[in-house]
Design an enzyme around this catalytic site. Sequence first.
Site, short mmCIF file in Angstrom:
data_model
loop_
_atom_site.label_atom_id
_atom_site.label_comp_id
_atom_site.label_asym_id
_atom_site.label_seq_id
_atom_site.Cartn_x
_atom_site.Cartn_y
_atom_site.Cartn_z
N SER A 98 0.80 -1.22 0.00
CA SER A 98 0.00 0.00 0.00
C SER A 98 0.84 1.28 0.00
CB SER A 98 -0.96 -0.05 1.18
OG SER A 98 -1.85 1.03 1.13
N ASP A 241 -2.12 6.51 -3.52
CA ASP A 241 -1.11 5.81 -2.74
C ASP A 241 -0.58 4.65 -3.60
OD1 ASP A 241 -3.30 4.06 -2.49
OD2 ASP A 241 -2.59 3.30 -0.57
N ASP A 243 -1.00 1.48 -3.93
CA ASP A 243 -1.86 0.49 -4.58
C ASP A 243 -3.18 1.11 -5.05
OD1 ASP A 243 -2.83 0.76 -1.99
OD2 ASP A 243 -3.52 -1.31 -1.86
N ASP A 245 -5.78 2.58 -3.83
CA ASP A 245 -7.12 2.52 -3.23
C ASP A 245 -7.48 3.83 -2.55
OD1 ASP A 245 -5.35 2.09 -1.14
OD2 ASP A 245 -6.51 0.49 -0.21
MG MG Z 1 -3.54 1.56 -0.12
#
Ligand code: MG
Length: 455
Positions: A98, A241, A243, A245
């Site tokens: 992440s 960020d 990844d 999300d």
């Molecule tokens: Mg994330």
Amino acid sequence: MSQNKLFGTNGIRGTVNTELTPDMAVKAGYAIGTFFGKKSLLVGYDARTSGPMFAKAVISGLTATGCNVFLAGMAPTPALQFAVKNHKMDGAVIITASHNPPQYNGIKVIWSDGIEISHEQETEIENIYFEEKNQFADWKQLGATHDLTGINNEYVEAIKKHVDKAKIAEKQFHVVVDGANSVGSLTAPVLMRDLGCKITSLNANIDGTFPGRMPEPRPENLAELSKMVKTLGADLGVAFDGDADRSIFVDETGQIHMGDKTFAVVLKQFLLDKPNSQIVTPVSSSTLIKDTANAYKGELVWTKVGSVTVSQKMKEINSKLGGEENGGVFYGPHQSVRDGAMTTALILDIMAKTGKKLSELVAEQPQYFLEKGKIECPDEKKLKVQEKLLEQVQGMNINTLDGVKIWFDDKSVILVRPSGTETAYRMYAEAKTQERAVQLVQEYTAKLVKILESI
Ligand code: MG
């Protein structure tokens, strides 16, 4: 990682080849595969240099237990979560850390509903892992690995169905997209181009060393994006960020807005369209969210801090919107998980619908000042501190879902919460003036110091 703990607050996570090794990933694959039991699982990863290495290790473990693997390759976490449901998979394993720095990686396990597994399910996997209760498949029943291509495009197409494409296209918005050199760059620019926006890309080259900026979209990492939006006279900036999300937005003046402000923008429009809806948010969210829900006839449902808790509560009560102060917006009509590209489409939709700039949409909101504090506290004393503090605040307007949150008559608030990752208590105060927020943090720091001395 401690002896019998594999999952932390963010799934399995650690520094590459020291805290998290390919050997552990193979064994995690055995345990995850045994937990699912000869099912079909999607595997994907973000842009980290160690992504393919860990994916191969996990796949070895999964196929050894007879699970069939569909390898989607590099993709945003929400695109993989969407693909689980879209392709009727039994679950997924996502290799991502992440927002953590590049030397980290991690393993997230997703259930068939596209949501991360619960803590109880994590414990089941941990038990299999540590007690080596793996169920290996006979050599004739090993799992197969298939490539699954095209999931990023399917995800982009799905998002487009939830917004007014023609209206957004009419506005010809100019958007600067900061993809953090990671998977956000694979989908968001394509989505916005399809919505008729003009795109300027920043940190769009995929590079797992994150040469452009660190993957956490905090203000100190977004100076370049802010400057670029202002210099180019763009309408909006968005940063993801690692990844993708979470998304953080920059208005046309270059001002960076924290997640609760943009969530409140989304929340207001959502409630104007669907009044009396239930909205899910962690107890750490700003009073701004409470004010917005009250003003536009929404019912707030508080949860403990953590995105999985928000997703699961949304599912449980059939809520269609959730949000976190860190830039996570959960838009149920698409999927009940946080989703950076979906959030971006919603913000553009609102700007097009209202004809307002992001700065104007934020300026309409009530303003609060935030002050944070932190005090050292050993893990073994955390519970006692909370008990003592609760005794002292009896009779006040409090919520004890996660730490102690206290609302005061002057609309100020403080959340005193034990850190999940550090030997510390954290404090978040919010008030109508900076002085009051600072005073609250000082007052409660003093209270905690006294309590710590007394136990
Ligand atoms: Mg994330």
